[in-house]
Write a protein that holds these residues in place. Sequence first.
Motif, PDB file in Angstrom:
ATOM      1  N   VAL A   5       0.559  -1.464   0.358  1.00  0.00           N
ATOM      2  CA  VAL A   5      -0.511   0.150  -0.143  1.00  0.00           C
ATOM      3  C   VAL A   5       0.344   1.442   0.435  1.00  0.00           C
ATOM      4  O   VAL A   5       1.652   0.945   0.388  1.00  0.00           O
ATOM      5  CB  VAL A   5      -0.685   0.133   1.369  1.00  0.00           C
ATOM      6  N   VAL A  16      -9.618   4.117  -2.805  1.00  0.00           N
ATOM      7  CA  VAL A  16      -8.153   2.587  -3.101  1.00  0.00           C
ATOM      8  C   VAL A  16      -8.596   2.797  -4.405  1.00  0.00           C
ATOM      9  O   VAL A  16      -9.704   3.021  -4.577  1.00  0.00           O
ATOM     10  CB  VAL A  16      -9.096   1.874  -1.844  1.00  0.00           C
ATOM     11  N   LEU A  24      -1.859  -1.211  -4.294  1.00  0.00           N
ATOM     12  CA  LEU A  24      -2.817  -0.144  -4.183  1.00  0.00           C
ATOM     13  C   LEU A  24      -2.037   1.210  -3.673  1.00  0.00           C
ATOM     14  O   LEU A  24      -1.786   1.285  -2.789  1.00  0.00           O
ATOM     15  CB  LEU A  24      -3.855  -0.285  -2.626  1.00  0.00           C
ATOM     16  N   VAL A  26      -3.985   3.680  -1.655  1.00  0.00           N
ATOM     17  CA  VAL A  26      -5.031   3.996  -0.209  1.00  0.00           C
ATOM     18  C   VAL A  26      -4.679   5.348  -0.410  1.00  0.00           C
ATOM     19  O   VAL A  26      -4.004   6.265   1.280  1.00  0.00           O
ATOM     20  CB  VAL A  26      -4.940   3.771   1.173  1.00  0.00           C
ATOM     21  N   LEU A  45      -9.211  -0.602   3.118  1.00  0.00           N
ATOM     22  CA  LEU A  45      -9.035  -2.083   2.722  1.00  0.00           C
ATOM     23  C   LEU A  45     -10.214  -3.073   3.243  1.00  0.00           C
ATOM     24  O   LEU A  45     -10.453  -4.011   2.862  1.00  0.00           O
ATOM     25  CB  LEU A  45      -7.840  -2.712   3.626  1.00  0.00           C
ATOM     26  N   HIS A  48     -13.063  -2.492   1.161  1.00  0.00           N
ATOM     27  CA  HIS A  48     -12.570  -2.349  -0.727  1.00  0.00           C
ATOM     28  C   HIS A  48     -12.532  -4.637  -1.101  1.00  0.00           C
ATOM     29  O   HIS A  48     -13.254  -4.709  -1.669  1.00  0.00           O
ATOM     30  CB  HIS A  48     -11.017  -2.191  -0.759  1.00  0.00           C
TER      31      HIS A  48
END
Length: 73
Positions: A5, A16, A24, A26, A45, A48
């Motif tokens: 992340v 996201v 990812l 974020v 998360l 998501h």
Amino acid sequence: MLVKVRAKPRSKKEGVKELGENYLEVRVNAPPEKGKANERIIELLAKHFKVPKSSIKLVRGETSKEKLFEVKL
């Protein structure tokens, strides 16, 4: 599964965004103080991946913008 992340604290919009496979970005409104941004990242998360917050654990990068999370699906 491990997910990398890139954290963007103090963003105007939360969300996201996929940058690659298991990578990812974020964006969170929370400031990077006292773990507030990390807590909000975990909440986003969880939403998501459609799992409970308890299924997501910060493995590495507590104070870094590059983080590694373990997600139990």
